[in-house]
Design an enzyme around this catalytic site. Structure first.
Site, PDB file in Angstrom:
ATOM      1  N   HIS A  84     -44.005  -3.847   3.377  1.00 29.86           N
ATOM      2  CA  HIS A  84     -44.525  -5.057   3.565  1.00 29.86           C
ATOM      3  C   HIS A  84     -43.487  -6.221   3.317  1.00 29.86           C
ATOM      4  O   HIS A  84     -43.642  -7.288   3.617  1.00 29.86           O
ATOM      5  CB  HIS A  84     -45.831  -5.317   2.537  1.00 29.86           C
ATOM      6  CG  HIS A  84     -45.200  -5.273   1.105  1.00 29.86           C
ATOM      7  ND1 HIS A  84     -45.347  -4.403   0.046  1.00 29.86           N
ATOM      8  CD2 HIS A  84     -44.938  -6.721   0.215  1.00 29.86           C
ATOM      9  CE1 HIS A  84     -44.978  -4.806  -1.194  1.00 29.86           C
ATOM     10  NE2 HIS A  84     -44.773  -6.045  -0.946  1.00 29.86           N
ATOM     11  N   ASP A 221     -45.411   2.753   1.780  1.00 32.96           N
ATOM     12  CA  ASP A 221     -44.821   1.394   1.998  1.00 32.96           C
ATOM     13  C   ASP A 221     -43.262   1.278   1.952  1.00 32.96           C
ATOM     14  O   ASP A 221     -42.619   0.705   0.949  1.00 32.96           O
ATOM     15  CB  ASP A 221     -45.305   0.476   0.663  1.00 32.96           C
ATOM     16  CG  ASP A 221     -45.335  -1.129   1.122  1.00 32.96           C
ATOM     17  OD1 ASP A 221     -44.581  -1.484   2.062  1.00 32.96           O
ATOM     18  OD2 ASP A 221     -45.863  -1.686   0.321  1.00 32.96           O
ATOM     19  N   SER A 589     -41.130  -5.882  -5.408  1.00 35.52           N
ATOM     20  CA  SER A 589     -41.320  -5.145  -4.324  1.00 35.52           C
ATOM     21  C   SER A 589     -39.896  -4.534  -3.911  1.00 35.52           C
ATOM     22  O   SER A 589     -39.304  -5.482  -3.361  1.00 35.52           O
ATOM     23  CB  SER A 589     -42.106  -5.643  -3.195  1.00 35.52           C
ATOM     24  OG  SER A 589     -43.445  -5.601  -3.711  1.00 35.52           O
TER      25      SER A 589
HETATM   26  N1  ARG Z   1     -49.830  -5.971  -3.671  1.00 34.85           N
HETATM   27  C1  ARG Z   1     -48.487  -5.918  -3.044  1.00 34.85           C
HETATM   28  C2  ARG Z   1     -47.826  -7.107  -3.445  1.00 34.85           C
HETATM   29  O1  ARG Z   1     -48.061  -7.922  -4.444  1.00 34.85           O
HETATM   30  C3  ARG Z   1     -48.584  -5.527  -1.717  1.00 34.85           C
HETATM   31  C4  ARG Z   1     -48.955  -6.522  -0.898  1.00 34.85           C
HETATM   32  C5  ARG Z   1     -48.811  -6.479   0.688  1.00 34.85           C
HETATM   33  N2  ARG Z   1     -50.170  -5.640   1.069  1.00 34.85           N
HETATM   34  C6  ARG Z   1     -51.264  -5.977   1.623  1.00 34.85           C
HETATM   35  N3  ARG Z   1     -52.087  -5.298   1.700  1.00 34.85           N
HETATM   36  N4  ARG Z   1     -51.368  -7.273   1.379  1.00 34.85           N
HETATM   37  O2  ARG Z   1     -46.898  -7.752  -2.803  1.00 34.85           O
HETATM   38  N1  ASP Z   2     -46.377  -6.359  -4.591  1.00 35.52           N
HETATM   39  C1  ASP Z   2     -45.474  -7.114  -5.387  1.00 35.52           C
HETATM   40  C2  ASP Z   2     -44.365  -7.415  -4.414  1.00 35.52           C
HETATM   41  O1  ASP Z   2     -44.425  -7.775  -3.178  1.00 35.52           O
HETATM   42  C3  ASP Z   2     -45.168  -6.528  -6.501  1.00 35.52           C
HETATM   43  C4  ASP Z   2     -46.166  -6.833  -7.740  1.00 35.52           C
HETATM   44  O2  ASP Z   2     -46.813  -8.005  -7.809  1.00 35.52           O
HETATM   45  O3  ASP Z   2     -46.138  -6.018  -8.556  1.00 35.52           O
HETATM   46  O4  ASP Z   2     -43.242  -8.053  -5.161  1.00 35.52           O
END
Ligand code: ARG
Ligand code: ASP
Length: 654
Positions: A84, A221, A589
């Site tokens: 991502h 990921d 991330s």
């Molecule tokens: N929750 C994770 C973060 O905050 C991954 C986000 C990307 N994935 C998604 N399905 N939107 O960045």
């Molecule tokens: N998914 C998040 C990021 O992209 C990480 C988190 O918020 O824990 O940095």
């Protein structure tokens, strides 16, 4: 000021046996934590983690792009981050003929690696406490405005000195603890970064929005890049003659695996936390901000989804926008729930009462009341600003009209028209007219219905422009300065409140809120109890992917190749993701997850839903970071990417 502040913090940190696993620590000060880390299992020294004299782990970690972390995994510049985090670059290389998002991408040799104009990575050269230099010339009588100007002037001088000689050097001066302390960060920024590999989205984004922020999780990921440098190993603009960067340090990889209780640490760039704030802010977030923004985004996502479900072309156009709107939307839901369930507002209120009692007769007297008053003044304005941002500001037509670039390739007007109707109505209904520019009210009165207004806006560029510009002006030139001014007054209180909290709780270890600077978090592999009668174990496997697999469901439709491999047998226990108690946030991330010896065991990519309130309060019982097991990365490179040659560059310890 620096002396008293720092020595107090040092004494406290040294005295104190830590509350479990909370904290994001500054690498340069890791010697204050190293005893605790070693007691919990670490077998490295402070110098192994951060050193300016010799290669250390910090030299293998980068800020990737503007808001992710990456790490070096070979002596030839190979870099690992999340799928991502690489998503937008993978998308830019994709077309109908070469859909790398859908099918994945694997360079089979160096000449096939793809350059990414604009993408940079930053290595930290050094960080140092510059509080004295930044506050040189400060007088107690100065207003916050004057202090800010002084800080900026002094900081600019420091940055200039730090970057004078040296190719690719960049510097920043960051305030910690609300400006009680300042650190200078000197980076070296590389700008020829090439895409090496990415799994298909059905692996790299497996589970999609359905599984996002959730456990059990099975998302592969990751994506792989390579840093290129000039002949001298220093940063250079893209050139075919550039060579792979040779890092001072690259991470060794452990395939030994993880089990409950194992020590782990995360080295990366957490973006933003607010751990020391007043209950009034938490209350505002829980009762106003989160619920209102969630509701608005539910509407917006529903409209996008309606059209995305009807057309594959629209799905591609809006996939990235949808993901980013949905990401915060889902996080806020977890956060609001977590704050309520754990009764954080009353817990904070009780703390403030005890603090206020203690503060009587000290210079901290009255601080918590003053903060409450300032929030009472700020919140209605801030709410309007957030509302504007989430509603009219989300209409792409109005964004274009006020000069923001919207890629026509990714624009579908029927969605935008419906969003205009829904969001402008919501904005109008939620806020009093005093929060709207005259032009907004004039146009509203002129058209009989929102539908007619919409038709006119989408037919008449001039009208759209007048509306967009008047709204931007009202909010950015009129309201934003008021919000900023109150924000400064609040910040000023927090500067004292922060010191006060440290004196009030001499037994507690404090760490500065995250601000995208390099940090170390440490903890252990651990499951958790999301709710009564459920215990989540901390390791997920390929078996779980096969259990979720369903060709009918977009988020769970895996590549046929993966089904075939599984059917061959022997891969049931192939680990995929694991949970640990490391304190992380957005920006972490892609961060390396390391074992007691400092070897790579995984990469961080998310947190669990029930624990997303950790940006405001960390609870060791339910806050967990989610990591991708490095062994799944190796498995995918080999079995799906057939890019085994990459493994030859890597160094394995077991
Ligand atoms: N929750 C994770 C973060 O905050 C991954 C986000 C990307 N994935 C998604 N399905 N939107 O960045
Ligand atoms: N998914 C998040 C990021 O992209 C990480 C988190 O918020 O824990 O940095």
């Amino acid at each position: 000021m620096k002396k008293t502040f720092l020595s107090a913090a040092l004494i406290l940190a040294a005295l104190h046996p830590l509350k479990a696993d909370e904290g994001m620590w500054l690498p340069a000060l890791i010697s204050e934590r190293i005893g605790d880390m070693q007691a919990k299992g670490l077998r490295l020294s402070a110098e192994d983690i951060y050193s300016v004299n010799q290669a250390s782990l910090k030299d293998a970690v980068v800020l990737f792009g503007s808001g992710c972390t990456g790490e070096l995994i070979s002596g030839e510049g190979l870099l690992l981050t999340n799928h991502h985090c690489g998503y937008s670059y993978i998308q830019k290389h994709s077309s109908v003929e070469h859909d790398y998002l859908k099918d994945g991408f694997w360079a089979m040799n160096r000449s096939q690696e793809l350059p990414n104009p604009g993408l940079t990575v930053r290595f930290l050269e050094r960080m140092e406490d510059v509080t004295d230099a930044v506050l040189k010339g400060y007088k107690a009588k100065m207003t916050e405005e004057q202090r800010l100007a002084l800080v900026k002037k002094n900081a600019d001088k420091l940055k200039e000195q730090a970057t004078k000689e040296g190719n690719g050097l960049k510097a920043s001066v960051e305030a910690l603890y609300y400006g009680n302390q300042y650190f200078l960060f000197v980076f070296r920024e590389y700008r020829d970064i090439r895409l090496v590999g990415a799994p298909p989205s059905s692996i790299g984004k497996f589970g999609g929005e359905t599984d996002n922020w959730m456990w059990p999780r099975h998302t592969g990921d990751f994506s792989i890049f390579r840093i290129y440098a000039g002949e001298d190993n220093l940063p250079a603009d893209y050139s075919a003659s550039n060579v792979p960067y040779q890092p001072k340090k690259s991470l060794k990889i452990s395939r030994a695996g993880v089990k409950e209780g194992d020590f782990t640490f995360v080295y990366g760039c957490p973006g933003s936390t607010q751990e020391y704030v007043h209950s009034e802010l938490v209350k505002y977030i829980q009762d106003v901000s989160d619920p209102e923004k969630i509701a608005l985004r539910t509407t917006r996502l529903g409209l996008m989804k309606k059209y995305m479900d009807q057309s594959q072309a629209v799905r591609i156009q809006y996939s990235s926008k949808f993901a980013s709107v949905a990401n915060a939307w889902k996080k806020w839901q977890g956060e609001e729930k977590g704050l309520r369930k754990n009764r954080i507002v009353p817990v904070k209120q009780a703390y403030e009462e005890r603090f206020a009692d203690w503060a009587q007769g000290t210079r901290y007297e009255g601080l918590t009341e003053r903060l409450a008053q300032l929030y009472a003044a700020r919140n209605p304005l801030y709410r309007a600003y957030e509302y504007y941002n989430e509603t009219v500001r989300s209409v792409e037509k109005l964004q274009m009209a006020s000069g923001r670039r919207v890629d026509p390739k990714d624009y579908y007007q029927p969605i935008d028209e419906e969003i205009f109707v829904a969001m402008v109505s919501a904005f109008d209904k939620a806020l009093e007219d005093s929060y709207k520019p005259e032009e907004f009210i004039r146009q509203r009165e002129r058209f009989g219905s929102i539908g007619e207004w919409k038709d006119a806006i989408f037919a008449d560029e001039e009208l759209a422009k007048e509306l967009a510009v008047s709204l931007d002006k009202f909010y950015n030139q009129n309201l934003a300065p008021q919000v900023r001014e109150l924000g400064q007054a609040i910040n000023l209180c927090y500067r004292d409140y922060m010191q006060g909290q440290m004196e009030f709780e001499p037994g507690k270890s404090f760490y500065p809120d995250a601000n995208l600077t390099l940090r170390v978090a440490y903890g252990k592999v651990a499951g958790y109890r999301p709710t009564d009668a459920i215990w989540y174990t901390p390791v997920s496997t390929l078996r779980g992917i096969i259990e979720k697999d369903n060709p009918e469901i977009f988020d769970y439709n895996i590549p046929q190749a993966l089904r075939d491999i599984y059917a061959r047998g022997g891969y049931e226990e192939q680990p995929v993701c694991f949970l640990a108690t490391n304190h992380t946030t957005g920006g972490n991330s892609g961060s390396p997850v390391l074992n007691a010896e400092g070897n790579l065991i995984g990469i961080n990519f998310d947190r669990v839903w029930e624990g997303t309130m950790s940006d405001l309060i960390y609870d060791p019982e339910i806050c967990r970071n989610v990591s991708l097991d490095v062994r799944y990365i190796l498995f995918i490179i080999k079995e799906i990417g057939h890019a085994d040659y990459l493994l030859n560059e890597m160094e394995f310890v077991d």
